[in-house]
Design an enzyme around this catalytic site. Structure first.
Site, mmCIF file in Angstrom:
data_model
loop_
_atom_site.group_PDB
_atom_site.id
_atom_site.type_symbol
_atom_site.label_atom_id
_atom_site.label_comp_id
_atom_site.label_asym_id
_atom_site.label_seq_id
_atom_site.Cartn_x
_atom_site.Cartn_y
_atom_site.Cartn_z
ATOM 1 N N LYS A 175 63.999 32.776 21.986
ATOM 2 C CA LYS A 175 63.769 32.329 23.372
ATOM 3 C C LYS A 175 63.823 33.485 24.354
ATOM 4 C CE LYS A 175 64.364 27.471 23.101
ATOM 5 N NZ LYS A 175 64.895 26.222 23.563
ATOM 6 N N LYS A 183 57.053 25.714 15.008
ATOM 7 C CA LYS A 183 57.541 24.337 15.149
ATOM 8 C C LYS A 183 56.933 23.655 16.381
ATOM 9 C CE LYS A 183 61.716 24.335 17.896
ATOM 10 N NZ LYS A 183 62.737 23.442 18.338
ATOM 11 N N LYS A 222 58.459 21.593 22.967
ATOM 12 C CA LYS A 222 58.151 21.136 24.332
ATOM 13 C C LYS A 222 57.489 22.246 25.134
ATOM 14 C CE LYS A 222 62.475 18.517 24.741
ATOM 15 N NZ LYS A 222 63.660 19.291 24.428
HETATM 16 N N1 AQP Z 1 59.736 20.387 15.820
HETATM 17 C C1 AQP Z 1 60.861 19.724 15.587
HETATM 18 N N2 AQP Z 1 61.033 19.078 14.411
HETATM 19 C C2 AQP Z 1 62.166 18.374 14.146
HETATM 20 N N3 AQP Z 1 63.179 18.280 15.033
HETATM 21 C C3 AQP Z 1 63.039 18.907 16.217
HETATM 22 N N4 AQP Z 1 63.837 19.005 17.294
HETATM 23 C C4 AQP Z 1 63.232 19.759 18.248
HETATM 24 N N5 AQP Z 1 62.043 20.173 17.819
HETATM 25 C C5 AQP Z 1 61.897 19.662 16.561
HETATM 26 C C6 AQP Z 1 65.141 18.361 17.389
HETATM 27 O O1 AQP Z 1 65.151 17.546 18.549
HETATM 28 C C7 AQP Z 1 66.469 17.524 19.079
HETATM 29 C C8 AQP Z 1 66.417 17.823 20.539
HETATM 30 O O2 AQP Z 1 65.905 19.130 20.738
HETATM 31 P P1 AQP Z 1 66.153 19.821 22.124
HETATM 32 O O3 AQP Z 1 65.313 19.216 23.142
HETATM 33 O O4 AQP Z 1 67.572 19.789 22.459
HETATM 34 O O5 AQP Z 1 65.858 21.318 21.907
HETATM 35 P P2 AQP Z 1 64.771 22.192 21.250
HETATM 36 O O6 AQP Z 1 65.052 22.317 19.811
HETATM 37 O O7 AQP Z 1 64.804 23.424 22.030
HETATM 38 O O8 AQP Z 1 63.410 21.393 21.474
HETATM 39 P P3 AQP Z 1 62.009 21.996 21.673
HETATM 40 O O9 AQP Z 1 61.077 20.870 21.736
HETATM 41 O O10 AQP Z 1 61.672 23.036 20.679
HETATM 42 O O11 AQP Z 1 62.103 22.640 23.106
HETATM 43 P P4 AQP Z 1 61.764 24.092 23.576
HETATM 44 O O12 AQP Z 1 60.293 24.191 23.522
HETATM 45 O O13 AQP Z 1 62.299 24.112 24.970
HETATM 46 O O14 AQP Z 1 62.440 25.048 22.645
HETATM 47 C C9 AQP Z 1 67.292 18.549 18.291
HETATM 48 O O15 AQP Z 1 68.067 17.860 17.332
HETATM 49 C C10 AQP Z 1 66.251 19.378 17.610
HETATM 50 O O16 AQP Z 1 66.703 19.901 16.372
#
Ligand code: AQP
Length: 344
Positions: free
Chosen positions: A114, A206, A209
């Site tokens: 990040k 992956k 968001k």
């Molecule tokens: N691609 C994914 N596959 C499976 N699980 C996922 N999670 C996130 N992306 C995937 C799981 O969703 C939960 C909440 O995630 P989060 O919003 O707290 O954080 P994150 O992992 O940072 O989500 P993003 O979508 O990837 O956001 P950005 O783009 O901001 O980094 C967690 O249990 C996570 O494991």
């Protein structure tokens, strides 16, 4: 103090909740309600480790809450709240900042990804994020944490922090009558065929968001046409689907779509390949669209209904926060006694 089994997990209100968040985390949140006491948190303090537009942040906190409810989490039987309304999360995180070692945080791959090349410019909060995550879980002395595969390393760090706290303050823990260990070592629950849902545009990244391309993900609020269009455009290869899982090993995009189908259907990849092995992607994608629309359509509609009623959503968060505060307050009082901080 006996360690009762308790589930905790959180989702960041950073916009565009997607199929990865749903299959990797929220679906499991819903299942676990039947057998555990559960606490589900909109982790807004984590969201602000990267700058958020204030009005959008407020909207996103309500949207994640709406997603929890629309997916089937029961806020009366369990606790649904937002992190910033329970100050003990930040308070315990400070204690954990003093327990965790710099070397441990330096190894966190999510921070490296990040922060990217501009590390000097990343917020201190982004670096200390895993310490706050440990506090989120341990302030409820939670024993089980359903998460996607990407959070595995942070969960390991949570266990290391709990273990070090229990060791560093062992004598005091015993002297205060808490037995041999105050914090449990929480178990990550990372199960099923979609623990790491990948981008629809690139099977090596992956689903996220923050991906600039909306075509990389299926959002929970996408309508049927958008879902169909995104899956139709999803990257694949020219071969038909294999009959067995081994045939997916070198085909990340095919593996991803089969995993999504299996998770949505509540079955295994092997069963999906038993049904679609030998089929062209055009056939499989059409079935995947139908299944996704059937599963996600009602969730999107309910999210829309709930976000149109912010007073109701805020009332759910207020009630959950009040109940969470009681539990978190008990832990924080005990932590202060154990550490030797005077409280009146
Ligand atoms: N691609 C994914 N596959 C499976 N699980 C996922 N999670 C996130 N992306 C995937 C799981 O969703 C939960 C909440 O995630 P989060 O919003 O707290 O954080 P994150 O992992 O940072 O989500 P993003 O979508 O990837 O956001 P950005 O783009 O901001 O980094 C967690 O249990 C996570 O494991």
């Amino acid at each position: 103090m006996a360690m009762t089994q308790r589930v905790f997990s959180g989702v960041q209100p950073t916009g565009n909740l997607h199929l990865g968040n749903y299959l990797g985390a929220i679906v499991k949140f819903v299942e676990l309600q039947n057998i555990h006491d559960c606490i589900y948190c909109v982790v807004d303090l984590h969201a602000i480790t990267v700058w958020q537009d204030p009005a959008e942040l407020t909207r996103n906190i309500r949207e994640v809450t709406a997603a929890f409810l629309a997916c089937g989490i029961d806020p009366r039987k369990h606790i649904v709240f937002n992190q910033s309304q329970v100050a003990e999360h930040a308070e315990l995180a400070w204690v954990f900042n003093c327990v965790a070692r710099l070397g441990w945080l330096n190894r966190m791959t999510q921070f490296k990804e990040k922060a990217g090349k501009d590390r000097e410019n990343a917020s201190v909060g982004l670096y200390a994020y895993p310490s706050l995550m440990a506090a989120d879980i341990l302030v409820y002395r939670a024993t089980h944490v359903p998460v996607g595969e990407d959070q595995k390393q942070h969960l390991e760090l949570t266990r290391d922090i709990a273990q070090k706290f229990n060791n560093d303050f062992g004598d005091s823990i015993r002297a205060h009558g808490f037995g041999e260990a105050f914090f449990p070592l929480p178990e990550p629950l990372i199960t099923g065929p979609a623990t790491r849902v990948m981008s629809l545009r690139d099977g090596s990244k992956k689903m996220s968001k923050s991906d600039a391309s909306d075509y990389s993900r299926i959002n929970l609020t996408d309508d049927a046409d958008t879902i169909a269009q995104k899956f139709r455009k999803a990257k694949t290869d020219p071969e038909p689907l294999p009959g067995e899982e081994k045939g997916l090993e070198t085909r990340p995009e095919a593996d991803n779509l089969v995993g999504i189908y299996a998770a949505l259907e509540g079955t295994t990849k092997a069963t999906v390949l038993g049904q679609f092995g030998g089929s062209q992607f055009s056939v499989f994608k059409a079935a995947l669209v139908d299944l996704s629309v059937a599963k996600l359509g009602p969730i999107g509609a309910e999210m829309k209904r709930l976000t149109a009623d912010p007073a109701y959503v805020d009332a759910v968060l207020a009630d959950g926060s009040a109940r969470a505060r009681v539990l978190a307050g008990q832990t924080m009082d005990a932590v202060k006694d154990i550490v030797g901080l005077v409280r009146s």
